[in-house]
Design a protein around this motif. Structure first.
Motif, PDB file in Angstrom:
ATOM      1  N   ALA A  62      -5.692 -48.586  27.065  1.00  0.00           N
ATOM      2  CA  ALA A  62      -6.102 -49.622  28.025  1.00  0.00           C
ATOM      3  C   ALA A  62      -5.018 -49.759  29.098  1.00  0.00           C
ATOM      4  O   ALA A  62      -5.314 -49.906  30.284  1.00  0.00           O
ATOM      5  CB  ALA A  62      -6.325 -50.948  27.298  1.00  0.00           C
ATOM      6  N   GLY A  63      -3.753 -49.689  28.673  1.00  0.00           N
ATOM      7  CA  GLY A  63      -2.636 -49.746  29.614  1.00  0.00           C
ATOM      8  C   GLY A  63      -2.687 -48.584  30.601  1.00  0.00           C
ATOM      9  O   GLY A  63      -2.409 -48.749  31.792  1.00  0.00           O
ATOM     10  N   ASP A  68      -0.722 -48.929  37.623  1.00  0.00           N
ATOM     11  CA  ASP A  68      -0.771 -49.048  39.084  1.00  0.00           C
ATOM     12  C   ASP A  68       0.158 -47.988  39.650  1.00  0.00           C
ATOM     13  O   ASP A  68       1.333 -47.933  39.306  1.00  0.00           O
ATOM     14  CB  ASP A  68      -0.308 -50.452  39.494  1.00  0.00           C
ATOM     15  N   GLU A  69      -0.380 -47.163  40.528  1.00  0.00           N
ATOM     16  CA  GLU A  69       0.379 -45.993  40.974  1.00  0.00           C
ATOM     17  C   GLU A  69       1.088 -46.200  42.315  1.00  0.00           C
ATOM     18  O   GLU A  69       1.392 -45.244  43.016  1.00  0.00           O
ATOM     19  CB  GLU A  69      -0.531 -44.756  41.008  1.00  0.00           C
ATOM     20  N   PHE A  78       7.205 -53.462  36.432  1.00  0.00           N
ATOM     21  CA  PHE A  78       7.754 -54.752  35.983  1.00  0.00           C
ATOM     22  C   PHE A  78       7.350 -55.066  34.544  1.00  0.00           C
ATOM     23  O   PHE A  78       8.124 -55.641  33.786  1.00  0.00           O
ATOM     24  CB  PHE A  78       7.383 -55.858  36.978  1.00  0.00           C
ATOM     25  N   ARG A  79       6.148 -54.619  34.135  1.00  0.00           N
ATOM     26  CA  ARG A  79       5.769 -54.806  32.724  1.00  0.00           C
ATOM     27  C   ARG A  79       6.664 -53.948  31.820  1.00  0.00           C
ATOM     28  O   ARG A  79       7.115 -54.381  30.762  1.00  0.00           O
ATOM     29  CB  ARG A  79       4.295 -54.451  32.507  1.00  0.00           C
ATOM     30  N   PHE A  80       6.962 -52.745  32.286  1.00  0.00           N
ATOM     31  CA  PHE A  80       7.849 -51.831  31.539  1.00  0.00           C
ATOM     32  C   PHE A  80       9.258 -52.443  31.461  1.00  0.00           C
ATOM     33  O   PHE A  80       9.859 -52.545  30.384  1.00  0.00           O
ATOM     34  CB  PHE A  80       7.855 -50.490  32.281  1.00  0.00           C
ATOM     35  N   ALA A 303       5.370 -49.666  27.760  1.00  0.00           N
ATOM     36  CA  ALA A 303       5.531 -51.124  27.607  1.00  0.00           C
ATOM     37  C   ALA A 303       4.787 -51.601  26.359  1.00  0.00           C
ATOM     38  O   ALA A 303       5.302 -52.426  25.586  1.00  0.00           O
ATOM     39  CB  ALA A 303       5.026 -51.833  28.857  1.00  0.00           C
ATOM     40  N   VAL A 304       3.589 -51.067  26.130  1.00  0.00           N
ATOM     41  CA  VAL A 304       2.820 -51.461  24.943  1.00  0.00           C
ATOM     42  C   VAL A 304       3.427 -50.825  23.679  1.00  0.00           C
ATOM     43  O   VAL A 304       3.599 -51.484  22.652  1.00  0.00           O
ATOM     44  CB  VAL A 304       1.329 -51.051  25.091  1.00  0.00           C
ATOM     45  N   GLY A 305       3.791 -49.543  23.786  1.00  0.00           N
ATOM     46  CA  GLY A 305       4.318 -48.818  22.623  1.00  0.00           C
ATOM     47  C   GLY A 305       5.589 -49.464  22.064  1.00  0.00           C
ATOM     48  O   GLY A 305       5.766 -49.545  20.850  1.00  0.00           O
TER      49      GLY A 305
END
Ligand SMILES: Cc1ncc(COP(=O)(O)O)c(C=O)c1O
Length: 462
Positions: A62-63, A68-69, A78-80, A303-305
């Motif tokens: 989903a991420g 966003d490229e 920023f999420r990372f 970021a999710v991992g």
């Protein structure tokens, strides 16, 4: 319940293909007996590495869609960055396409000829990047870390007395940084204790030497601390991780391991001036500082991992599945590095084939035989990877240990795959007396294991 299950269900499957023994002989010959050169379609169970081979979760996919490229200032960055700062606590986060890019930027910024960089044990790319800067990489493992059968719980530790002696010998000014690799991949995937991290940090801070952690398998190491070190049983794994990194000044990370991603990495530091110089180099070779060498979708997956890898049911299953393989082959007599590591089981090739001299590359023989026997691909971590040729005599100078690493990709194989592995490994072990050695037919001057070609000194598969 006693049974530790895979804490996930499977949504997408990827077929794997069995080959015949005859086909595998042909593939090996065409590959110069170097399993790096095999096509992965011709491998049934691929334990070459746990790096970049994880199965991603539905949340990670989903991420990927959310990625966003934008070239600069992407929300994915920023999420990372938030995820990395929340877990590791460093002020500056520099994204790179994988771990070795972080290493190259770090070492080419802080190292110069005449410098020395200590580590519990340098991974091959870490060593190569330090040496490429003209500095010297020195391994300081604890003595038990070099004894495969020794079952002590923290064999990845650095020898603190040897670190002090090295600092006295070369002077703190010649040591631009000290590193600790958690878990110690080259030393058998063994964990480093919090006590050791604290002690190494105290020595370094006392001498003004920055401590960097090679963080590839930070979550597995933290879970070992929770299971094995007094005082940590009731702590959250995330709190343990935060304590680990509070003792360090920066880290390098390959997100292809405990980032549960297929590509990516980062370099982190609290030193603002250094971060600026590193970002200048990043722009030159990797990309703008809000994407480094990655796409926005990769930043999202990491970021999710990084959050998922800290879930305790995942870590319990992860360590149990590696231990299951180690304990089952060990019960049949196969000598392994004890206790089994976090991401891999390491066969002790010197004890498996005591009749094959280290210079005849016993680990290489086991790697070849596992492929012939059952289509399994492991990797030699011994003289092929870490030995070298004497420039004057041409003789092989062997590595400290002769190992074969069977690295488990994360969330990929099930228990029946592991039962099959046990069967294949034990079958090779039972016919070990007919297995001989190998010699190099070609080798490159650096990182030779990737491209080398070999010739057997015996009848392979007999
Ligand atoms: C301990 C350690 N450090 C560094 C690296 C390099 O990371 P990458 O392969 O992402 O360049 C690896 C990769 O296997 C590793 O195991």
């Amino acid at each position: 319940m006693k049974t530790i299950i895979e804490p996930f269900k499977i949504k997408v499957v990827e077929p794997i293909r069995m080959t015949t023994r005859e086909e595998r002989f042909e593939y090996l010959k065409a590959a110069g007996y170097n399993v790096f050169k095999l096509r992965s379609d011709d491998v049934l169970i691929d334990l070459l590495t746990d790096s970049g081979t994880s199965a991603m979760s539905s949340q990670q996919w989903a991420g990927v869609m959310r990625g966003d490229e934008a070239y600069a200032g992407s929300p994915s960055f920023f999420r990372f960055e938030d995820a990395v700062q929340d877990i590791f606590g460093f002020d500056h986060v520099i994204p790179t396409h994988q771990g070795r890019a972080a290493e190259r930027i770090l070492f080419s910024t802080v190292c110069q000829p005449g410098h020395v960089v200590p580590n519990n044990t340098h991974f091959d790319t870490t060593r190569a990047n330090i040496e490429a800067s003209g500095a010297k990489a020195v391994d300081l493992p604890v003595p038990e870390g070099l004894v495969p059968s020794d079952p002590r719980p923290f064999k990845g530790n650095m020898d603190v007395e040897k670190l002090k002696a090295l600092i006295s010998e070369v002077g703190a000014g010649a040591i631009p940084l000290c590193m600790l690799t958690i878990t110690n991949n080259t030393g058998g995937g063994q964990p480093v204790s919090m006590k050791n991290i604290r002690e190494v940090s105290e020595v370094c801070r006392g001498k003004g030497i920055p401590l960097y952690i090679d963080a590839c398998r930070f979550a597995e190491n933290a879970y070992f601390i929770k299971l094995r070190e007094e005082g940590y049983q009731d702590m959250d794994v995330k709190e343990i991780v935060q304590e680990i990194f509070s003792h360090a000044d920066g880290c390098t990370m390959s997100a292809k391991k405990d980032g549960l991603a297929n590509i990516g990495g980062f370099l982190a530091t609290n030193d603002e001036r250094l971060a600026r110089r590193e970002k200048d180099l990043l722009i030159l070779t990797e990309g703008y500082p809000t994407y480094g060498g990655m796409a926005g979708r990769d930043l999202e997956a990491i970021a999710v991992g990084l959050k998922e890898v800290l879930q305790e049911d995942y870590l319990e299953y992860r360590l149990a599945s590696v231990r299951y393989l180690g304990e089952h082959i060990s019960a049949e007599g196969v000598p392994i590095v004890q206790p089994p590591g976090g991401h891999a089981v390491y066969i002790d090739a010197a004890a498996f084939l005591p009749h094959v001299e280290p210079s005849d590359l016993p680990g290489q023989s086991i790697v070849v035989e596992l492929y012939v026997e059952g289509g399994i691909r492991g990797v030699e971590v011994g003289t092929v990877m870490f030995g070298r040729q004497d420039p004057d005599t041409g003789e092989e100078i062997p590595a400290a240990m002769e190992l074969v690493r069977l690295a488990m990709p994360r969330r990929v194989y099930t228990q029946s795959h592991v039962d099959y592995l046990v069967e294949v490994i034990v079958a090779v072990y039972r016919r070990r007396n007919a297995v001989g050695g190998f010699r190099f037919a070609y080798q490159a001057p650096a990182l030779r294991h990737f491209t080398a070609e070999f010739e057997p000194l015996y009848d392979v598969g007999s």
